[in-house]
Design a protein around this motif. Structure first.
Motif, PDB file in Angstrom:
ATOM      1  N   UNK A  53       1.790   7.994 -12.597  1.00 48.11           N
ATOM      2  CA  UNK A  53       1.096   8.148 -11.322  1.00 48.11           C
ATOM      3  C   UNK A  53      -0.348   8.637 -11.467  1.00 48.11           C
ATOM      4  N   UNK A  54      -0.848   8.664 -12.678  1.00 48.22           N
ATOM      5  CA  UNK A  54      -2.236   9.042 -12.878  1.00 48.22           C
ATOM      6  C   UNK A  54      -3.111   7.788 -12.889  1.00 48.22           C
ATOM      7  N   UNK A  55      -4.318   7.965 -12.439  1.00 49.28           N
ATOM      8  CA  UNK A  55      -5.298   6.875 -12.451  1.00 49.28           C
ATOM      9  C   UNK A  55      -4.777   5.630 -11.730  1.00 49.28           C
ATOM     10  N   UNK A  56      -4.430   5.809 -10.462  1.00 43.61           N
ATOM     11  CA  UNK A  56      -3.993   4.673  -9.642  1.00 43.61           C
ATOM     12  C   UNK A  56      -5.237   3.994  -9.070  1.00 43.61           C
ATOM     13  N   UNK A  57      -5.369   2.711  -9.264  1.00 43.49           N
ATOM     14  CA  UNK A  57      -6.545   1.993  -8.777  1.00 43.49           C
ATOM     15  C   UNK A  57      -6.491   1.827  -7.263  1.00 43.49           C
ATOM     16  N   UNK A  58      -7.643   1.614  -6.656  1.00 40.64           N
ATOM     17  CA  UNK A  58      -7.710   1.396  -5.211  1.00 40.64           C
ATOM     18  C   UNK A  58      -6.934   0.145  -4.812  1.00 40.64           C
ATOM     19  N   UNK A  59      -6.986  -0.878  -5.660  1.00 42.32           N
ATOM     20  CA  UNK A  59      -6.253  -2.112  -5.380  1.00 42.32           C
ATOM     21  C   UNK A  59      -4.747  -1.857  -5.339  1.00 42.32           C
ATOM     22  N   UNK A  60      -4.244  -1.076  -6.294  1.00 44.01           N
ATOM     23  CA  UNK A  60      -2.808  -0.774  -6.345  1.00 44.01           C
ATOM     24  C   UNK A  60      -2.393   0.063  -5.139  1.00 44.01           C
ATOM     25  N   UNK A  61      -3.231   1.029  -4.754  1.00 47.71           N
ATOM     26  CA  UNK A  61      -2.927   1.842  -3.569  1.00 47.71           C
ATOM     27  C   UNK A  61      -2.846   0.957  -2.332  1.00 47.71           C
ATOM     28  N   UNK A  62      -3.831   0.073  -2.168  1.00 48.30           N
ATOM     29  CA  UNK A  62      -3.835  -0.831  -1.013  1.00 48.30           C
ATOM     30  C   UNK A  62      -2.588  -1.710  -1.008  1.00 48.30           C
ATOM     31  N   UNK A  63      -2.287  -2.333  -2.146  1.00 48.16           N
ATOM     32  CA  UNK A  63      -1.145  -3.245  -2.227  1.00 48.16           C
ATOM     33  C   UNK A  63       0.178  -2.515  -1.990  1.00 48.16           C
ATOM     34  N   UNK A  64       0.316  -1.336  -2.577  1.00 54.65           N
ATOM     35  CA  UNK A  64       1.554  -0.580  -2.419  1.00 54.65           C
ATOM     36  C   UNK A  64       1.786  -0.130  -0.991  1.00 54.65           C
ATOM     37  N   UNK A  65       0.717   0.316  -0.332  1.00 58.91           N
ATOM     38  CA  UNK A  65       0.850   0.768   1.052  1.00 58.91           C
ATOM     39  C   UNK A  65       1.178  -0.390   1.993  1.00 58.91           C
ATOM     40  N   UNK A  66       0.571  -1.553   1.756  1.00 59.94           N
ATOM     41  CA  UNK A  66       0.868  -2.730   2.581  1.00 59.94           C
ATOM     42  C   UNK A  66       2.335  -3.134   2.415  1.00 59.94           C
ATOM     43  N   UNK A  67       2.795  -3.217   1.162  1.00 58.34           N
ATOM     44  CA  UNK A  67       4.193  -3.579   0.905  1.00 58.34           C
ATOM     45  C   UNK A  67       5.146  -2.557   1.524  1.00 58.34           C
ATOM     46  N   UNK A  68       4.789  -1.277   1.412  1.00 61.40           N
ATOM     47  CA  UNK A  68       5.646  -0.227   1.957  1.00 61.40           C
ATOM     48  C   UNK A  68       5.765  -0.281   3.468  1.00 61.40           C
ATOM     49  N   UNK A  69       4.651  -0.547   4.150  1.00 59.36           N
ATOM     50  CA  UNK A  69       4.688  -0.652   5.611  1.00 59.36           C
ATOM     51  C   UNK A  69       5.526  -1.848   6.052  1.00 59.36           C
ATOM     52  N   UNK A  70       5.418  -2.963   5.327  1.00 59.84           N
ATOM     53  CA  UNK A  70       6.238  -4.139   5.643  1.00 59.84           C
ATOM     54  C   UNK A  70       7.704  -3.857   5.359  1.00 59.84           C
ATOM     55  N   UNK A  71       7.974  -3.196   4.245  1.00 57.20           N
ATOM     56  CA  UNK A  71       9.333  -2.838   3.837  1.00 57.20           C
ATOM     57  C   UNK A  71       9.985  -1.918   4.877  1.00 57.20           C
ATOM     58  N   UNK A  72       9.269  -0.837   5.222  1.00 56.86           N
ATOM     59  CA  UNK A  72       9.800   0.109   6.194  1.00 56.86           C
ATOM     60  C   UNK A  72       9.922  -0.484   7.581  1.00 56.86           C
ATOM     61  N   UNK A  73       8.904  -1.255   7.995  1.00 59.39           N
ATOM     62  CA  UNK A  73       8.954  -1.885   9.315  1.00 59.39           C
ATOM     63  C   UNK A  73      10.093  -2.880   9.437  1.00 59.39           C
ATOM     64  N   UNK A  74      10.323  -3.653   8.377  1.00 57.07           N
ATOM     65  CA  UNK A  74      11.430  -4.611   8.391  1.00 57.07           C
ATOM     66  C   UNK A  74      12.769  -3.925   8.543  1.00 57.07           C
ATOM     67  N   UNK A  75      12.977  -2.838   7.811  1.00 59.85           N
ATOM     68  CA  UNK A  75      14.239  -2.108   7.895  1.00 59.85           C
ATOM     69  C   UNK A  75      14.443  -1.499   9.279  1.00 59.85           C
ATOM     70  N   UNK A  76      13.400  -0.889   9.832  1.00 55.18           N
ATOM     71  CA  UNK A  76      13.528  -0.246  11.139  1.00 55.18           C
ATOM     72  C   UNK A  76      13.840  -1.260  12.233  1.00 55.18           C
ATOM     73  N   UNK A  77      13.083  -2.365  12.273  1.00 54.99           N
ATOM     74  CA  UNK A  77      13.306  -3.371  13.305  1.00 54.99           C
ATOM     75  C   UNK A  77      14.688  -3.999  13.188  1.00 54.99           C
ATOM     76  N   UNK A  78      15.109  -4.275  11.953  1.00 59.46           N
ATOM     77  CA  UNK A  78      16.416  -4.889  11.751  1.00 59.46           C
ATOM     78  C   UNK A  78      17.536  -3.937  12.160  1.00 59.46           C
TER      79      UNK A  78
END
Length: 295
Positions: A53-78
């Motif tokens: 978890x050290x030296x996380x790039x901005x690209x990885x942070x952006x990608x991970x947060x986008x995937x996480x919001x889709x992941x969490x949103x999908x579970x909640x709506x379903x």
């Protein structure tokens, strides 16, 4: 082939979550259940991958947060949709992820979709219809929420492919896993305070612990790591087709646990679904063999 085998494993585990979630929701309200599930997965991912978890790039942070919001949103709506509609309609509507995924893949990235994948999607849609046998005489808000979740899942599968193609090291994959749970947990907490806070329920029971252990450890932490690691070795459309087998696996597990028996119609639909995956997987192989005169 190895990647698609692991996607079958992911699908098998996800299919089992229906039974364990059904058991767990008898003792815990939906959003609180999801919060605990995601927190277990988040704590495990931090514990196992903390050195990455050290030296996380901005690209990885952006990608991970986008995937996480889709992941969490999908579970909640379903989950909330399932509480307001029938299981059969929820199963079929969730299966619409299969035809939506190649559309999303093409519209966002002009990704090439093979003709056998297109045929497989069409056949899978027919199989899902027969398997779920949905009754749309009374469409309600639960159906709309479940339909919205399929858009989240289609985007999640497509972007998972795009974002992980650039991951060359385990460190980046581990970071994506942790960030997904970091992003997925707050929406569940928000839903809890907005929807369940006034009438939530929680009963401590060993069956709830077993349910959360399966869904939090195996179906969330381990499956998300496997999915994030291997989907880049196949295509989003093939992944969606493999995931379309989830309701069949769920029904099989329900038969073992609750003695729920599949009808003839459901067995036919299940067979067609398997055929759809086979068409997508081996159609091109047989065509090339025919072209060479080897078949």
């Amino acid at each position: 082939i190895k990647a698609e085998f692991f996607l079958f494993l992911v699908t098998f585990i996800w299919g089992g979550t229906f039974v364990f979630t059904k058991i767990g929701l008898g003792f815990c309200s939906p959003s609180l259940y999801i919060i605990i599930r995601f927190c277990i997965a988040l704590l495990l991912s931090i514990a196992f991958f903390r050195k990455h978890l050290r030296k996380i790039s901005k690209r990885t942070i952006r990608n991970g947060l986008i995937l996480g919001l889709l992941f969490g949103g999908g579970f909640l709506l379903q989950t909330y949709g399932l509480g307001l509609t029938s299981v059969s309609k929820s199963a079929f509507i969730t299966g619409i992820t299969v035809p939506i995924t190649p559309i999303v893949y093409f519209v966002l990235f002009r990704g090439k979709v093979s003709k056998y994948s297109i045929i497989g999607v069409a056949v899978a849609t027919l199989g899902l219809w027969l398997f779920a046998n949905p009754d749309f005489d009374n469409v309600n808000i639960g159906d709309a929420l479940t339909l919205a979740s399929t858009i989240f899942w289609a985007l999640y599968i497509t972007l998972m492919d795009v974002f992980t193609n650039a991951c060359k090291e385990k460190r980046e994959t581990s970071q994506l896993v942790v960030l997904q749970f970091v992003a997925a947990t707050p929406p569940a907490i928000l839903f809890f305070f907005l929807v369940d806070y006034g009438n939530f329920y929680f009963t401590f029971d060993y069956r709830l612990l077993i349910s959360l252990a399966f869904n939090g450890i195996l179906a969330s932490f381990m499956v998300t790591f496997i999915h994030t690691s291997i989907q880049r070795y196949t295509t989003p459309v093939k992944a969606a087709l493999i995931f379309s087998l989830e309701p069949i696996i769920a029904s099989s597990v329900a038969y073992i646990v609750f003695s729920e028996v599949l009808s003839t119609r459901e067995l036919i639909g299940a067979s067609i679904l398997f055929s759809a995956v086979l068409i997508s997987e081996i159609g091109g192989f047989f065509e090339s063999r025919l072209a060479r005169g080897n078949v």
